[in-house]
Design an enzyme around this catalytic site. Structure first.
Site, mmCIF file in Angstrom:
data_model
loop_
_atom_site.group_PDB
_atom_site.id
_atom_site.type_symbol
_atom_site.label_atom_id
_atom_site.label_comp_id
_atom_site.label_asym_id
_atom_site.label_seq_id
_atom_site.Cartn_x
_atom_site.Cartn_y
_atom_site.Cartn_z
ATOM 1 N N ASN A 8 46.027 43.265 45.184
ATOM 2 C CA ASN A 8 45.661 43.808 43.876
ATOM 3 C C ASN A 8 44.510 44.781 44.114
ATOM 4 O OD1 ASN A 8 44.892 44.309 41.259
ATOM 5 N ND2 ASN A 8 44.532 42.170 40.709
ATOM 6 N N LYS A 15 41.724 42.920 46.163
ATOM 7 C CA LYS A 15 41.807 41.457 46.166
ATOM 8 C C LYS A 15 43.105 41.064 46.846
ATOM 9 C CE LYS A 15 39.428 41.078 41.781
ATOM 10 N NZ LYS A 15 39.738 41.189 40.374
ATOM 11 N N ARG A 93 50.319 44.225 42.879
ATOM 12 C CA ARG A 93 50.189 44.360 41.432
ATOM 13 C C ARG A 93 50.099 45.855 41.131
ATOM 14 N NH1 ARG A 93 45.462 41.945 37.557
ATOM 15 N NH2 ARG A 93 46.427 42.620 35.630
ATOM 16 N N HIS A 181 49.049 43.074 31.171
ATOM 17 C CA HIS A 181 48.837 41.640 31.461
ATOM 18 C C HIS A 181 50.167 40.891 31.558
ATOM 19 C CE1 HIS A 181 44.550 41.948 29.595
ATOM 20 N NE2 HIS A 181 44.461 41.988 30.916
ATOM 21 N N GLY A 210 39.901 37.908 29.186
ATOM 22 C CA GLY A 210 39.066 38.032 30.386
ATOM 23 C C GLY A 210 38.195 39.254 30.233
ATOM 24 N N GLY A 212 39.410 42.211 30.652
ATOM 25 C CA GLY A 212 40.391 42.857 29.772
ATOM 26 C C GLY A 212 41.010 41.753 28.932
ATOM 27 N N ARG A 241 35.495 47.553 26.844
ATOM 28 C CA ARG A 241 36.418 48.466 26.139
ATOM 29 C C ARG A 241 36.394 48.200 24.637
ATOM 30 N NH1 ARG A 241 41.564 47.055 29.847
ATOM 31 N NH2 ARG A 241 40.123 46.169 31.367
ATOM 32 N N GLY A 330 39.509 34.290 32.102
ATOM 33 C CA GLY A 330 38.100 33.865 32.225
ATOM 34 C C GLY A 330 37.481 33.298 30.963
ATOM 35 N N GLY A 332 39.172 32.715 27.943
ATOM 36 C CA GLY A 332 40.104 31.768 27.330
ATOM 37 C C GLY A 332 40.078 30.400 28.005
ATOM 38 N N GLU A 333 39.912 30.400 29.342
ATOM 39 C CA GLU A 333 39.928 29.124 30.066
ATOM 40 C C GLU A 333 38.587 28.404 30.019
ATOM 41 O OE1 GLU A 333 41.427 29.832 34.100
ATOM 42 O OE2 GLU A 333 42.927 31.185 33.256
ATOM 43 N N GLU A 380 48.267 35.212 38.272
ATOM 44 C CA GLU A 380 49.082 36.415 38.448
ATOM 45 C C GLU A 380 49.539 36.567 39.900
ATOM 46 O OE1 GLU A 380 45.679 37.896 36.495
ATOM 47 O OE2 GLU A 380 46.834 39.344 35.336
HETATM 48 P P1 ADP Z 1 39.556 39.789 34.753
HETATM 49 O O1 ADP Z 1 40.110 40.271 33.457
HETATM 50 O O2 ADP Z 1 38.705 40.801 35.454
HETATM 51 O O3 ADP Z 1 40.557 39.078 35.641
HETATM 52 P P2 ADP Z 1 38.505 37.144 34.218
HETATM 53 O O4 ADP Z 1 39.773 36.649 33.670
HETATM 54 O O5 ADP Z 1 38.005 36.576 35.499
HETATM 55 O O6 ADP Z 1 38.473 38.720 34.327
HETATM 56 O O7 ADP Z 1 37.385 36.940 33.096
HETATM 57 C C1 ADP Z 1 36.072 37.323 33.344
HETATM 58 C C2 ADP Z 1 35.205 36.956 32.169
HETATM 59 O O8 ADP Z 1 35.336 35.551 31.877
HETATM 60 C C3 ADP Z 1 33.736 37.135 32.450
HETATM 61 O O9 ADP Z 1 33.313 38.426 32.173
HETATM 62 C C4 ADP Z 1 33.082 36.145 31.545
HETATM 63 O O10 ADP Z 1 32.717 36.810 30.351
HETATM 64 C C5 ADP Z 1 34.156 35.136 31.220
HETATM 65 N N1 ADP Z 1 33.768 33.782 31.628
HETATM 66 C C6 ADP Z 1 33.845 33.212 32.834
HETATM 67 N N2 ADP Z 1 33.362 31.951 32.796
HETATM 68 C C7 ADP Z 1 32.966 31.730 31.526
HETATM 69 C C8 ADP Z 1 32.382 30.619 30.827
HETATM 70 N N3 ADP Z 1 32.095 29.488 31.458
HETATM 71 N N4 ADP Z 1 32.124 30.770 29.509
HETATM 72 C C9 ADP Z 1 32.399 31.922 28.864
HETATM 73 N N5 ADP Z 1 32.954 32.989 29.466
HETATM 74 C C10 ADP Z 1 33.228 32.900 30.771
#
Ligand code: ADP
Length: 397
Positions: A8, A15, A93, A181, A210, A212, A241, A330, A332-333, A380
Protein backbone atom coordinates in the site's frame (compact mmCIF):
# COMPACT_ATOMS: atom_id res chain seq x y z
CA UNK A 1 0.64 -22.13 -2.61
CA UNK A 2 2.95 -19.54 -1.06
CA UNK A 3 2.73 -16.13 0.52
CA UNK A 4 1.19 -12.90 -0.72
CA UNK A 5 3.06 -9.63 -0.34
CA UNK A 6 0.51 -6.82 0.14
CA UNK A 7 1.70 -3.31 -0.72
CA UNK A 8 0.00 0.00 0.00
CA UNK A 9 2.06 2.90 -1.32
CA UNK A 10 1.20 6.48 -0.41
CA UNK A 11 2.86 9.84 -0.84
CA UNK A 12 5.19 9.44 2.13
CA UNK A 13 5.06 5.74 3.00
CA UNK A 14 5.03 2.20 1.68
CA UNK A 15 3.12 -0.12 3.99
CA UNK A 16 3.33 -3.86 3.55
CA UNK A 17 1.96 -7.09 4.95
CA UNK A 18 3.05 -10.65 4.36
CA UNK A 19 0.05 -12.96 4.39
CA UNK A 20 -0.43 -16.70 4.11
CA UNK A 21 -3.85 -17.46 2.65
CA UNK A 22 -3.38 -21.14 1.98
CA UNK A 23 -6.81 -22.81 2.02
CA UNK A 24 -5.43 -25.79 3.97
CA UNK A 25 -3.39 -23.88 6.53
CA UNK A 26 -5.96 -21.06 6.94
CA UNK A 27 -5.30 -17.33 6.90
CA UNK A 28 -2.29 -16.03 8.76
CA UNK A 29 -0.54 -12.69 8.71
CA UNK A 30 3.19 -13.31 9.13
CA UNK A 31 4.45 -9.74 9.23
CA UNK A 32 3.33 -6.18 8.82
CA UNK A 33 5.51 -3.10 8.44
CA UNK A 34 6.24 0.16 6.69
CA UNK A 35 8.81 2.54 5.40
CA UNK A 36 7.56 5.96 6.52
CA UNK A 37 8.91 9.44 5.90
CA UNK A 38 9.83 8.88 2.26
CA UNK A 39 11.74 11.80 0.85
CA UNK A 40 12.35 13.22 4.33
CA UNK A 41 13.62 11.17 7.25
CA UNK A 42 12.77 7.59 6.40
CA UNK A 43 12.01 5.08 9.13
CA UNK A 44 11.58 1.37 8.85
CA UNK A 45 9.43 -0.70 11.14
CA UNK A 46 8.19 -4.26 10.99
CA UNK A 47 6.29 -6.51 13.33
CA UNK A 48 6.42 -10.26 12.93
CA UNK A 49 3.29 -11.97 14.11
CA UNK A 50 5.32 -14.32 16.24
CA UNK A 51 8.21 -12.32 17.57
CA UNK A 52 9.50 -8.96 18.64
CA UNK A 53 8.83 -5.64 16.98
CA UNK A 54 11.79 -4.37 15.04
CA UNK A 55 10.67 -0.78 15.01
CA UNK A 56 11.54 2.82 14.66
CA UNK A 57 15.05 2.52 13.34
CA UNK A 58 16.19 5.52 11.35
CA UNK A 59 17.18 4.11 8.02
CA UNK A 60 19.47 5.24 5.22
CA UNK A 61 20.22 8.44 7.08
CA UNK A 62 19.90 11.55 4.98
CA UNK A 63 19.12 9.56 1.86
CA UNK A 64 16.25 10.58 -0.38
CA UNK A 65 14.31 7.33 -0.20
CA UNK A 66 12.03 6.59 -3.14
CA UNK A 67 9.23 4.05 -3.47
CA UNK A 68 11.69 1.82 -5.30
CA UNK A 69 14.30 1.98 -2.52
CA UNK A 70 11.60 1.29 0.07
CA UNK A 71 10.30 -1.73 -1.83
CA UNK A 72 13.82 -3.00 -2.38
CA UNK A 73 14.31 -2.83 1.41
CA UNK A 74 11.05 -4.71 2.02
CA UNK A 75 12.06 -7.42 -0.48
CA UNK A 76 15.47 -7.77 1.17
CA UNK A 77 13.80 -8.19 4.57
CA UNK A 78 11.42 -10.84 3.20
CA UNK A 79 14.32 -12.64 1.54
CA UNK A 80 16.25 -12.71 4.79
CA UNK A 81 13.34 -13.87 6.98
CA UNK A 82 11.18 -16.01 4.71
CA UNK A 83 12.97 -16.34 1.35
CA UNK A 84 11.77 -14.47 -1.73
CA UNK A 85 10.88 -17.77 -3.38
CA UNK A 86 8.01 -18.18 -0.87
CA UNK A 87 6.11 -15.34 -2.62
CA UNK A 88 3.29 -16.31 -4.98
CA UNK A 89 2.29 -12.78 -5.91
CA UNK A 90 2.19 -9.17 -4.80
CA UNK A 91 -1.19 -7.51 -4.31
CA UNK A 92 -1.38 -3.72 -4.49
CA UNK A 93 -3.94 -1.36 -3.07
CA UNK A 94 -4.83 0.94 -5.97
CA UNK A 95 -7.13 3.80 -5.15
CA UNK A 96 -8.92 4.23 -8.48
CA UNK A 97 -10.16 1.66 -10.95
CA UNK A 98 -12.34 4.10 -12.89
CA UNK A 99 -15.20 2.66 -14.92
CA UNK A 100 -13.09 -0.09 -16.45
CA UNK A 101 -11.69 -1.94 -13.41
CA UNK A 102 -14.53 -3.26 -11.28
CA UNK A 103 -12.64 -6.29 -9.98
CA UNK A 104 -9.02 -7.10 -9.08
CA UNK A 105 -6.73 -7.66 -12.09
CA UNK A 106 -3.40 -9.29 -12.79
CA UNK A 107 -1.19 -6.49 -14.06
CA UNK A 108 0.41 -6.64 -17.47
CA UNK A 109 2.22 -3.96 -19.41
CA UNK A 110 -0.94 -3.16 -21.40
CA UNK A 111 -3.22 -2.49 -18.44
CA UNK A 112 -0.61 -0.30 -16.77
CA UNK A 113 -1.30 2.37 -19.37
CA UNK A 114 -5.03 2.06 -18.59
CA UNK A 115 -4.31 2.55 -14.90
CA UNK A 116 -2.07 5.52 -15.61
CA UNK A 117 -4.88 7.13 -17.60
CA UNK A 118 -6.92 7.23 -14.36
CA UNK A 119 -4.39 9.47 -12.59
CA UNK A 120 -6.42 12.67 -13.20
CA UNK A 121 -9.27 11.06 -11.21
CA UNK A 122 -7.03 10.59 -8.14
CA UNK A 123 -3.99 12.84 -8.63
CA UNK A 124 -2.92 12.70 -4.99
CA UNK A 125 -2.93 8.91 -4.66
CA UNK A 126 -2.81 7.04 -7.98
CA UNK A 127 0.75 8.09 -8.95
CA UNK A 128 2.15 6.59 -5.74
CA UNK A 129 0.27 3.33 -6.22
CA UNK A 130 1.61 3.14 -9.79
CA UNK A 131 5.12 4.01 -8.75
CA UNK A 132 5.12 0.97 -6.43
CA UNK A 133 3.91 -1.25 -9.28
CA UNK A 134 6.59 0.08 -11.66
CA UNK A 135 9.26 -0.39 -9.00
CA UNK A 136 8.26 -3.97 -8.33
CA UNK A 137 8.26 -4.80 -12.06
CA UNK A 138 11.88 -3.61 -12.11
CA UNK A 139 12.97 -5.24 -8.86
CA UNK A 140 11.15 -8.58 -9.23
CA UNK A 141 10.14 -8.93 -12.88
CA UNK A 142 8.87 -12.50 -12.55
CA UNK A 143 6.67 -11.91 -9.50
CA UNK A 144 2.99 -11.69 -10.56
CA UNK A 145 1.39 -8.41 -9.54
CA UNK A 146 -2.28 -7.88 -8.83
CA UNK A 147 -4.13 -4.58 -8.43
CA UNK A 148 -7.07 -4.35 -6.02
CA UNK A 149 -9.12 -1.17 -6.31
CA UNK A 150 -10.72 0.92 -3.59
CA UNK A 151 -13.51 1.82 -5.98
CA UNK A 152 -14.36 -1.67 -7.27
CA UNK A 153 -16.69 -2.76 -4.48
CA UNK A 154 -19.06 0.11 -5.32
CA UNK A 155 -19.54 -1.07 -8.92
CA UNK A 156 -22.86 -2.57 -7.75
CA UNK A 157 -24.34 0.87 -6.95
CA UNK A 158 -27.42 1.64 -9.05
CA UNK A 159 -27.27 4.52 -11.52
CA UNK A 160 -29.23 6.86 -9.21
CA UNK A 161 -26.65 6.36 -6.48
CA UNK A 162 -23.73 7.19 -8.72
CA UNK A 163 -24.80 9.96 -11.07
CA UNK A 164 -24.46 13.65 -10.29
CA UNK A 165 -27.10 16.04 -11.63
CA UNK A 166 -24.68 17.34 -14.24
CA UNK A 167 -25.03 17.54 -18.04
CA UNK A 168 -24.99 14.11 -19.64
CA UNK A 169 -21.87 14.98 -21.64
CA UNK A 170 -19.92 15.50 -18.40
CA UNK A 171 -21.27 12.31 -16.79
CA UNK A 172 -20.27 10.46 -19.97
CA UNK A 173 -16.68 11.51 -19.35
CA UNK A 174 -16.59 9.70 -16.03
CA UNK A 175 -17.54 12.58 -13.73
CA UNK A 176 -19.68 10.57 -11.32
CA UNK A 177 -19.65 9.07 -7.86
CA UNK A 178 -17.20 6.17 -7.54
CA UNK A 179 -16.85 5.75 -3.79
CA UNK A 180 -13.76 4.54 -1.90
CA UNK A 181 -12.73 2.36 1.10
CA UNK A 182 -14.15 -0.53 -0.93
CA UNK A 183 -11.61 -3.08 0.31
CA UNK A 184 -12.54 -2.25 3.89
CA UNK A 185 -16.28 -2.56 3.15
CA UNK A 186 -15.75 -5.83 1.33
CA UNK A 187 -13.79 -7.21 4.30
CA UNK A 188 -16.50 -6.12 6.75
CA UNK A 189 -19.19 -7.67 4.54
CA UNK A 190 -17.24 -10.97 4.55
CA UNK A 191 -16.81 -10.79 8.34
CA UNK A 192 -20.57 -10.20 8.76
CA UNK A 193 -21.35 -13.15 6.54
CA UNK A 194 -19.50 -15.35 9.06
CA UNK A 195 -20.63 -13.66 12.29
CA UNK A 196 -24.25 -12.79 11.54
CA UNK A 197 -25.45 -14.30 8.25
CA UNK A 198 -29.02 -13.01 8.73
CA UNK A 199 -27.77 -9.46 9.10
CA UNK A 200 -25.42 -9.91 6.12
CA UNK A 201 -28.46 -10.67 3.98
CA UNK A 202 -30.23 -7.53 5.25
CA UNK A 203 -29.74 -3.76 5.14
CA UNK A 204 -26.56 -2.61 6.85
CA UNK A 205 -24.62 0.64 7.06
CA UNK A 206 -20.87 0.37 7.60
CA UNK A 207 -19.10 3.41 9.08
CA UNK A 208 -15.41 3.40 8.17
CA UNK A 209 -14.12 6.16 10.45
CA UNK A 210 -10.36 6.71 10.32
CA UNK A 211 -8.18 9.50 9.00
CA UNK A 212 -10.38 9.19 5.94
CA UNK A 213 -14.03 8.49 6.75
CA UNK A 214 -17.00 7.30 4.77
CA UNK A 215 -20.24 5.34 5.06
CA UNK A 216 -21.45 2.51 2.86
CA UNK A 217 -24.99 1.17 2.58
CA UNK A 218 -25.00 -2.60 2.02
CA UNK A 219 -28.02 -4.53 0.87
CA UNK A 220 -27.42 -8.28 0.90
CA UNK A 221 -23.67 -7.65 1.20
CA UNK A 222 -23.52 -5.42 -1.90
CA UNK A 223 -22.78 -1.69 -1.95
CA UNK A 224 -25.86 0.29 -2.97
CA UNK A 225 -24.80 3.79 -1.84
CA UNK A 226 -21.80 5.50 -0.29
CA UNK A 227 -20.82 8.96 0.95
CA UNK A 228 -17.53 9.46 -0.88
CA UNK A 229 -18.00 10.55 -4.45
CA UNK A 230 -15.87 11.45 -7.44
CA UNK A 231 -13.02 11.84 -5.00
CA UNK A 232 -12.21 10.86 -1.42
CA UNK A 233 -12.93 14.47 -0.42
CA UNK A 234 -16.71 14.07 -0.51
CA UNK A 235 -19.15 13.04 2.21
CA UNK A 236 -18.29 12.97 5.90
CA UNK A 237 -16.02 15.39 7.72
CA UNK A 238 -12.59 13.75 8.19
CA UNK A 239 -9.29 14.26 10.01
CA UNK A 240 -8.09 17.02 7.69
CA UNK A 241 -10.65 16.88 4.83
CA UNK A 242 -13.79 19.00 4.71
CA UNK A 243 -16.12 16.38 3.29
CA UNK A 244 -19.11 17.72 1.34
CA UNK A 245 -19.42 21.47 1.18
CA UNK A 246 -21.52 23.75 -0.99
CA UNK A 247 -19.48 23.89 -4.23
CA UNK A 248 -20.15 27.64 -4.43
CA UNK A 249 -17.77 28.02 -1.46
CA UNK A 250 -14.97 27.10 -3.86
CA UNK A 251 -15.91 29.88 -6.30
CA UNK A 252 -16.08 32.30 -3.39
CA UNK A 253 -12.64 31.29 -2.11
CA UNK A 254 -11.15 31.73 -5.57
CA UNK A 255 -13.00 34.80 -6.81
CA UNK A 256 -13.43 36.86 -3.65
CA UNK A 257 -10.59 35.60 -1.46
CA UNK A 258 -8.19 35.21 -4.40
CA UNK A 259 -7.00 31.73 -3.51
CA UNK A 260 -5.51 29.65 -6.32
CA UNK A 261 -7.01 26.26 -7.14
CA UNK A 262 -3.94 24.62 -5.55
CA UNK A 263 -4.50 26.62 -2.35
CA UNK A 264 -8.16 25.66 -2.24
CA UNK A 265 -7.24 22.02 -2.81
CA UNK A 266 -4.70 22.10 0.02
CA UNK A 267 -7.24 23.77 2.32
CA UNK A 268 -9.97 21.22 1.63
CA UNK A 269 -7.73 18.14 1.77
CA UNK A 270 -5.20 19.07 4.43
CA UNK A 271 -6.36 21.97 6.59
CA UNK A 272 -10.05 21.31 7.16
CA UNK A 273 -12.03 18.61 8.97
CA UNK A 274 -11.25 17.92 12.65
CA UNK A 275 -7.98 19.83 12.32
CA UNK A 276 -9.51 22.90 10.74
CA UNK A 277 -12.51 23.17 13.04
CA UNK A 278 -10.58 22.51 16.27
CA UNK A 279 -7.49 24.47 15.25
CA UNK A 280 -5.65 21.82 17.28
CA UNK A 281 -5.34 18.35 15.76
CA UNK A 282 -6.71 15.84 13.26
CA UNK A 283 -6.35 13.09 15.85
CA UNK A 284 -9.54 12.19 17.68
CA UNK A 285 -7.59 11.09 20.77
CA UNK A 286 -6.02 14.56 21.10
CA UNK A 287 -9.43 16.21 20.67
CA UNK A 288 -11.10 13.98 23.27
CA UNK A 289 -8.37 14.83 25.76
CA UNK A 290 -8.66 18.57 25.03
CA UNK A 291 -12.47 18.73 24.83
CA UNK A 292 -13.26 19.39 28.53
CA UNK A 293 -11.29 22.66 28.45
CA UNK A 294 -11.51 23.62 24.80
CA UNK A 295 -14.80 24.61 23.09
CA UNK A 296 -13.22 24.37 19.62
CA UNK A 297 -12.27 20.74 20.20
CA UNK A 298 -15.80 19.99 21.42
CA UNK A 299 -17.26 21.73 18.38
CA UNK A 300 -15.08 19.69 16.04
CA UNK A 301 -16.23 16.42 17.65
CA UNK A 302 -19.88 17.56 17.64
CA UNK A 303 -19.74 18.46 13.95
CA UNK A 304 -18.03 15.17 13.10
CA UNK A 305 -20.77 13.26 14.98
CA UNK A 306 -23.62 15.34 13.52
CA UNK A 307 -22.42 14.80 9.97
CA UNK A 308 -22.25 11.04 10.47
CA UNK A 309 -25.78 10.98 11.90
CA UNK A 310 -27.18 13.08 9.05
CA UNK A 311 -25.60 10.92 6.39
CA UNK A 312 -26.70 7.72 8.14
CA UNK A 313 -30.25 9.08 7.96
CA UNK A 314 -29.82 9.69 4.26
CA UNK A 315 -28.48 6.16 3.67
CA UNK A 316 -31.33 4.62 5.67
CA UNK A 317 -33.70 6.36 3.25
CA UNK A 318 -31.67 5.11 0.27
CA UNK A 319 -31.80 1.56 1.68
CA UNK A 320 -35.48 1.80 2.59
CA UNK A 321 -34.79 0.79 6.20
CA UNK A 322 -32.01 -0.57 8.34
CA UNK A 323 -31.22 -3.82 10.16
CA UNK A 324 -27.72 -3.09 11.40
CA UNK A 325 -24.74 -0.78 11.70
CA UNK A 326 -21.02 -1.62 11.84
CA UNK A 327 -18.28 0.68 13.13
CA UNK A 328 -14.75 0.16 11.85
CA UNK A 329 -11.28 1.79 11.32
CA UNK A 330 -9.26 3.84 13.83
CA UNK A 331 -12.03 6.01 15.27
CA UNK A 332 -14.88 3.52 14.69
CA UNK A 333 -12.99 0.71 16.43
CA UNK A 334 -11.56 2.74 19.32
CA UNK A 335 -13.79 5.67 20.21
CA UNK A 336 -16.54 4.28 22.45
CA UNK A 337 -18.00 7.75 23.13
CA UNK A 338 -18.55 8.39 19.44
CA UNK A 339 -20.24 5.01 18.95
CA UNK A 340 -22.51 5.74 21.92
CA UNK A 341 -23.46 9.19 20.59
CA UNK A 342 -24.26 7.77 17.15
CA UNK A 343 -26.36 4.89 18.49
CA UNK A 344 -28.20 7.16 20.92
CA UNK A 345 -28.95 9.44 17.98
CA UNK A 346 -30.44 6.49 16.12
CA UNK A 347 -33.04 5.39 18.68
CA UNK A 348 -35.68 6.44 16.14
CA UNK A 349 -34.26 3.81 13.77
CA UNK A 350 -34.55 1.02 16.34
CA UNK A 351 -31.07 1.03 17.90
CA UNK A 352 -30.61 0.53 21.64
CA UNK A 353 -27.04 0.79 22.92
CA UNK A 354 -25.54 -1.78 25.28
CA UNK A 355 -23.37 0.74 27.13
CA UNK A 356 -21.33 -1.85 29.03
CA UNK A 357 -20.56 -3.91 25.94
CA UNK A 358 -19.63 -0.75 24.05
CA UNK A 359 -17.27 0.49 26.75
CA UNK A 360 -15.69 -2.94 27.11
CA UNK A 361 -14.89 -3.08 23.40
CA UNK A 362 -17.22 -6.01 22.66
CA UNK A 363 -18.15 -6.77 19.05
CA UNK A 364 -21.92 -6.65 19.58
CA UNK A 365 -22.78 -3.29 21.17
CA UNK A 366 -26.58 -3.22 21.17
CA UNK A 367 -29.01 -5.01 23.50
CA UNK A 368 -31.26 -7.90 22.49
CA UNK A 369 -34.31 -6.76 20.54
CA UNK A 370 -32.45 -3.73 19.11
CA UNK A 371 -31.42 -3.25 15.50
CA UNK A 372 -27.92 -4.75 15.65
CA UNK A 373 -24.71 -2.74 15.88
CA UNK A 374 -21.19 -4.14 15.82
CA UNK A 375 -17.68 -2.90 16.33
CA UNK A 376 -15.47 -4.88 13.94
CA UNK A 377 -11.80 -4.50 13.03
CA UNK A 378 -11.23 -4.00 9.34
CA UNK A 379 -8.38 -5.67 7.44
CA UNK A 380 -7.86 -4.30 3.95
CA UNK A 381 -4.53 -6.12 3.63
CA UNK A 382 -6.17 -9.48 4.18
CA UNK A 383 -8.81 -8.63 1.56
CA UNK A 384 -6.06 -7.82 -0.96
CA UNK A 385 -4.23 -11.04 -0.09
CA UNK A 386 -7.43 -13.09 -0.56
CA UNK A 387 -8.13 -11.51 -3.95
CA UNK A 388 -4.55 -12.03 -5.09
CA UNK A 389 -4.45 -15.68 -4.01
CA UNK A 390 -7.82 -16.36 -5.66
CA UNK A 391 -6.75 -14.77 -8.94
CA UNK A 392 -3.49 -16.76 -8.97
CA UNK A 393 -5.37 -20.00 -8.22
CA UNK A 394 -7.87 -19.30 -11.03
CA UNK A 395 -5.08 -18.60 -13.49
CA UNK A 396 -3.29 -21.79 -12.52
CA UNK A 397 -6.35 -23.87 -13.52
P1 ADP B 1 -6.33 5.49 8.14
O1 ADP B 1 -7.60 6.05 7.59
O2 ADP B 1 -5.13 6.34 7.86
O3 ADP B 1 -6.14 4.01 7.91
P2 ADP B 1 -6.95 4.74 10.87
O4 ADP B 1 -8.08 3.88 10.48
O5 ADP B 1 -5.74 4.10 11.46
O6 ADP B 1 -6.49 5.70 9.70
O7 ADP B 1 -7.51 5.82 11.90
C1 ADP B 1 -6.65 6.77 12.44
C2 ADP B 1 -7.40 7.63 13.43
O8 ADP B 1 -8.02 6.80 14.43
C3 ADP B 1 -6.49 8.53 14.23
O9 ADP B 1 -6.27 9.74 13.58
C4 ADP B 1 -7.23 8.73 15.51
O10 ADP B 1 -7.98 9.93 15.40
C5 ADP B 1 -8.20 7.58 15.59
N1 ADP B 1 -7.98 6.78 16.81
C6 ADP B 1 -7.08 5.82 17.03
N2 ADP B 1 -7.19 5.34 18.29
C7 ADP B 1 -8.18 6.04 18.87
C8 ADP B 1 -8.80 6.03 20.17
N3 ADP B 1 -8.38 5.20 21.12
N4 ADP B 1 -9.81 6.89 20.39
C9 ADP B 1 -10.24 7.74 19.44
N5 ADP B 1 -9.71 7.78 18.20
C10 ADP B 1 -8.70 6.96 17.92
Amino acid sequence: MGLILVLNAGSSSVKFALVDVDPQRGERELARGAVDGLGQSPRWSVRQSEGAIDAGQPWLEGALVTHKAAISHILAWIDQHHGLNTLTAAGHRVVHGGEAFTAPVRLKAENLADLRALTPLAPLHQPHNLSAIDSLFELAPTLPQIACFDTAFHATMPVVARNFALPRSITAQGVRRYGFHGLSYEFIASALRDKDPALYRGKVIVAHLGNGSSLCALDGGKSVATTMGFSALDGLMMGTRSGSIDPAVIFHLMREMKLSSAEVETMLYQKSGLLGVSGLSADMRVLRAAAPDMPEAREAIELFTYRILRDIGSLIAALGGIDGLVFTAGIGENDAALRADILNGLKWAGFALDATANENGAERITIDGSARAYRLATNEELMIARHSARLMAEQAK
